[in-house]
Design a protein around this motif. Structure first.
Motif, PDB file in Angstrom:
ATOM      1  N   THR A 188      74.244  46.602  48.924  1.00 12.24           N
ATOM      2  CA  THR A 188      75.349  46.249  48.282  1.00 12.24           C
ATOM      3  C   THR A 188      76.147  47.254  47.383  1.00 12.24           C
ATOM      4  O   THR A 188      77.457  47.722  47.308  1.00 12.24           O
ATOM      5  N   VAL A 189      75.266  48.108  46.849  1.00 14.49           N
ATOM      6  CA  VAL A 189      76.104  49.291  46.085  1.00 14.49           C
ATOM      7  C   VAL A 189      76.713  50.391  47.119  1.00 14.49           C
ATOM      8  O   VAL A 189      77.777  50.835  46.962  1.00 14.49           O
ATOM      9  N   ARG A 190      76.035  50.513  48.384  1.00 16.11           N
ATOM     10  CA  ARG A 190      76.697  51.292  49.139  1.00 16.11           C
ATOM     11  C   ARG A 190      77.934  50.857  49.713  1.00 16.11           C
ATOM     12  O   ARG A 190      78.870  51.644  49.918  1.00 16.11           O
ATOM     13  N   ARG A 191      78.169  49.481  50.082  1.00 16.26           N
ATOM     14  CA  ARG A 191      79.194  48.838  50.390  1.00 16.26           C
ATOM     15  C   ARG A 191      80.307  48.994  49.452  1.00 16.26           C
ATOM     16  O   ARG A 191      81.411  49.252  49.937  1.00 16.26           O
ATOM     17  N   VAL A 192      80.044  48.785  48.243  1.00 19.79           N
ATOM     18  CA  VAL A 192      80.943  48.940  47.302  1.00 19.79           C
ATOM     19  C   VAL A 192      81.507  50.207  47.175  1.00 19.79           C
ATOM     20  O   VAL A 192      82.849  50.438  46.944  1.00 19.79           O
ATOM     21  N   ASP A 193      80.585  51.210  47.123  1.00 14.77           N
ATOM     22  CA  ASP A 193      80.935  52.614  47.163  1.00 14.77           C
ATOM     23  C   ASP A 193      82.035  52.904  48.418  1.00 14.77           C
ATOM     24  O   ASP A 193      82.935  53.679  48.036  1.00 14.77           O
ATOM     25  N   GLN A 194      81.585  52.405  49.433  1.00 11.72           N
ATOM     26  CA  GLN A 194      82.431  52.907  50.471  1.00 11.72           C
ATOM     27  C   GLN A 194      83.776  52.124  50.560  1.00 11.72           C
ATOM     28  O   GLN A 194      84.780  52.766  51.032  1.00 11.72           O
ATOM     29  N   ALA A 195      83.901  50.867  50.303  1.00 11.30           N
ATOM     30  CA  ALA A 195      85.426  50.362  49.885  1.00 11.30           C
ATOM     31  C   ALA A 195      86.077  51.084  48.857  1.00 11.30           C
ATOM     32  O   ALA A 195      87.365  51.038  49.202  1.00 11.30           O
TER      33      ALA A 195
ATOM     34  N   LEU B 254      90.710  53.941  46.170  1.00 11.90           N
ATOM     35  CA  LEU B 254      91.085  55.480  45.844  1.00 11.90           C
ATOM     36  C   LEU B 254      92.196  55.993  46.534  1.00 11.90           C
ATOM     37  O   LEU B 254      93.212  56.701  45.738  1.00 11.90           O
ATOM     38  N   PRO B 255      92.448  55.950  47.874  1.00 14.06           N
ATOM     39  CA  PRO B 255      93.398  56.599  48.575  1.00 14.06           C
ATOM     40  C   PRO B 255      94.885  55.864  47.939  1.00 14.06           C
ATOM     41  O   PRO B 255      95.845  56.783  48.298  1.00 14.06           O
ATOM     42  N   HIS B 256      94.761  54.738  47.816  1.00 16.56           N
ATOM     43  CA  HIS B 256      96.093  54.356  47.408  1.00 16.56           C
ATOM     44  C   HIS B 256      96.440  53.958  46.279  1.00 16.56           C
ATOM     45  O   HIS B 256      97.513  54.107  45.704  1.00 16.56           O
ATOM     46  N   LEU B 257      95.312  53.815  45.377  1.00 16.79           N
ATOM     47  CA  LEU B 257      95.460  53.615  43.856  1.00 16.79           C
ATOM     48  C   LEU B 257      94.811  54.396  42.965  1.00 16.79           C
ATOM     49  O   LEU B 257      95.009  54.450  41.834  1.00 16.79           O
TER      50      LEU B 257
ATOM     51  N   ARG C  11     101.576  44.166  45.504  1.00 19.98           N
ATOM     52  CA  ARG C  11     102.229  43.490  46.545  1.00 19.98           C
ATOM     53  C   ARG C  11     102.079  44.770  47.665  1.00 19.98           C
ATOM     54  O   ARG C  11     101.974  44.355  48.825  1.00 19.98           O
ATOM     55  N   GLY C  12     102.570  45.860  47.438  1.00 17.14           N
ATOM     56  CA  GLY C  12     102.823  46.924  48.504  1.00 17.14           C
ATOM     57  C   GLY C  12     101.344  47.233  48.965  1.00 17.14           C
ATOM     58  O   GLY C  12     101.191  47.581  50.012  1.00 17.14           O
ATOM     59  N   TYR C  13     100.256  47.457  48.188  1.00 15.28           N
ATOM     60  CA  TYR C  13      98.884  47.635  48.231  1.00 15.28           C
ATOM     61  C   TYR C  13      98.331  46.783  49.253  1.00 15.28           C
ATOM     62  O   TYR C  13      97.473  47.019  50.247  1.00 15.28           O
TER      63      TYR C  13
ATOM     64  N   GLU D 225      96.206  45.163  54.497  1.00 18.83           N
ATOM     65  CA  GLU D 225      96.098  44.253  55.779  1.00 18.83           C
ATOM     66  C   GLU D 225      96.536  44.913  56.898  1.00 18.83           C
ATOM     67  O   GLU D 225      96.055  44.591  58.235  1.00 18.83           O
ATOM     68  N   GLU D 226      96.991  46.260  56.862  1.00 20.32           N
ATOM     69  CA  GLU D 226      96.979  46.771  58.148  1.00 20.32           C
ATOM     70  C   GLU D 226      95.620  47.722  58.577  1.00 20.32           C
ATOM     71  O   GLU D 226      95.353  48.238  59.459  1.00 20.32           O
ATOM     72  N   GLU D 227      94.674  47.900  57.405  1.00 19.46           N
ATOM     73  CA  GLU D 227      93.795  48.709  57.503  1.00 19.46           C
ATOM     74  C   GLU D 227      92.384  47.999  57.734  1.00 19.46           C
ATOM     75  O   GLU D 227      91.601  48.255  58.420  1.00 19.46           O
ATOM     76  N   CYS D 228      92.533  46.541  57.418  1.00 15.87           N
ATOM     77  CA  CYS D 228      91.236  45.855  57.407  1.00 15.87           C
ATOM     78  C   CYS D 228      91.661  44.379  57.999  1.00 15.87           C
ATOM     79  O   CYS D 228      92.823  43.936  57.997  1.00 15.87           O
ATOM     80  N   ALA D 229      90.501  43.607  58.510  1.00 15.65           N
ATOM     81  CA  ALA D 229      90.910  42.098  58.980  1.00 15.65           C
ATOM     82  C   ALA D 229      90.867  41.566  57.616  1.00 15.65           C
ATOM     83  O   ALA D 229      90.572  42.075  56.633  1.00 15.65           O
ATOM     84  N   PRO D 230      91.385  40.216  57.746  1.00 14.64           N
ATOM     85  CA  PRO D 230      91.524  39.378  56.551  1.00 14.64           C
ATOM     86  C   PRO D 230      90.497  39.379  55.564  1.00 14.64           C
ATOM     87  O   PRO D 230      90.554  39.409  54.243  1.00 14.64           O
ATOM     88  N   ARG D 231      89.329  39.094  56.238  1.00 20.21           N
ATOM     89  CA  ARG D 231      88.260  38.909  55.448  1.00 20.21           C
ATOM     90  C   ARG D 231      87.385  40.009  54.707  1.00 20.21           C
ATOM     91  O   ARG D 231      87.336  39.925  53.663  1.00 20.21           O
ATOM     92  N   SER D 232      87.503  41.344  55.391  1.00 15.08           N
ATOM     93  CA  SER D 232      87.340  42.712  54.636  1.00 15.08           C
ATOM     94  C   SER D 232      88.224  42.884  53.767  1.00 15.08           C
ATOM     95  O   SER D 232      88.006  43.338  52.541  1.00 15.08           O
ATOM     96  N   ALA D 233      89.750  42.373  53.893  1.00 16.10           N
ATOM     97  CA  ALA D 233      90.685  42.861  52.859  1.00 16.10           C
ATOM     98  C   ALA D 233      90.329  41.928  51.596  1.00 16.10           C
ATOM     99  O   ALA D 233      90.408  42.379  50.303  1.00 16.10           O
TER     100      ALA D 233
END
Length: 326
Positions: free
Chosen positions: A7-14, A20-23, A37-39, A44-52
């Protein structure tokens, strides 16, 4: 951050890939509904809805922590104009019992018991790999799910079951008989692994395991899937046979976890309560069980009709068949 290593690894990756690249350059006080709203649109362009949604939940938790630390007064993710991606309803798919039994009978006999405890008791793959003879109580007819074997960054370790909670599950007679036979054919082997994470400095613990490799090592999920599970699926006609030098063509719905879904379908179709099934599956709430498996439940009203018929002296036309794993 505290939590299971995976879980820690997945959070770090997210955080690194999607937050970080956007905010990362935006001050907390400047993260407004307009910014979010812009973010969300970008996400939504980067991830599938569930991942987003998982990323947005993580971001919302970060804002909640900032509120606790008096760095924010409100969570901007809760603004009504910030709309999260919608995720289509996803029903868990079960196999027909005949398919599950065919795979059970085709798989390498050494690993047959993994299919049996998943199909007959709802154990997850890692929980089956971590099962010890000491966890099996033949007298009471139960299995104590106390640990799982996990794989992270190529290294194995023991951990508590998902959610950090042990549990007790009912052990049908058919499963007990299979376990007794397995004990005789494949005696348990004591395996020592780090506890709680793969780091070498972790405390090591040793347990006799029901399922090991022929060399006496704990099972790795990727090796098991490629060399035992998927070949059995192919022989059973569930997935195509693999061409030489090619990868297996198996979808996620035909992963080992489908046995757990099939177990849930059998239990619910037999009329067992959702509360009991939630306890056996290790869900934190029956609501989770309902969200995943409500479509497996018998037609609503059936039991009520039967109760009224019994009260009024109506004899049922037939007795429902009971599913068994034999």
């Amino acid at each position: 951050m505290r939590g299971a290593p995976g879980t820690v690894r997945r959070v770090d990756q997210a955080v690194r890939l999607h937050i970080l690249p956007h905010l990362g350059e935006v001050a907390l006080r400047d993260v407004s509904a307009t910014v979010l709203r812009g973010y969300v649109a970008t996400l939504e362009e980067e991830c599938a809805p569930r991942s987003a949604r998982k990323v947005l939940m993580l971001l919302s938790n970060i804002f909640e922590t900032a509120i606790d630390d008096k760095r924010l007064t409100r969570n901007p993710m809760r603004a009504k104009s910030v709309r999260w991606p919608k995720v289509p309803a996803e029903e868990r798919e079960a196999w027909p019992l005949e398919t599950a039994l065919r795979v059970r009978d085709i798989i390498n006999p050494r690993y047959r018991i993994a299919v049996v405890v998943a199909l007959g008791c709802g154990l997850r793959q890692g929980e089956a790999f971590g099962l010890s003879p000491h966890d099996v109580d033949f007298e009471r007819g139960v299995i104590r799910v106390r640990r799982q074997v996990q794989l992270l960054s190529g290294r194995l370790y023991f951990a508590l079951p998902k959610g950090g909670k042990t549990r007790i599950v009912d052990m049908p007679r058919s499963v007990a008989d299979e376990l007794a036979s397995h004990f005789l054919e494949y005696p348990a082997v004591e395996v020592e692994l780090p506890w709680g994470g793969p780091e070498p400095e972790r405390e090591k613990r040793a347990f006799p395991l029901l399922l090991t490799t022929p060399h006496g090592n704990a099972l790795r999920s990727n090796d098991f899937n490629d060399h035992a599970w998927k070949p059995a699926l192919a022989k059973a006609g569930v997935i195509p046979m693999r061409e030489p030098g090619q990868r297996w063509k198996a979808s996620r719905k035909d992963g080992f976890h489908v046995l757990r879904h099939t177990y849930a379908s059998i239990i619910l179709e037999a009329g067992e309560s959702v509360v009991t099934l939630a306890r056996w599956l290790g869900h934190s709430s029956p609501t989770i069980t309902l969200d995943h498996y409500a479509h497996f439940m018998p037609e609503a009203g059936g039991k009520g009709r039967a109760a009224v018929d019994a009260l009024l002296g109506v004899v049922p036309e037939r007795t429902p068949e009971v599913l068994t794993l034999t």
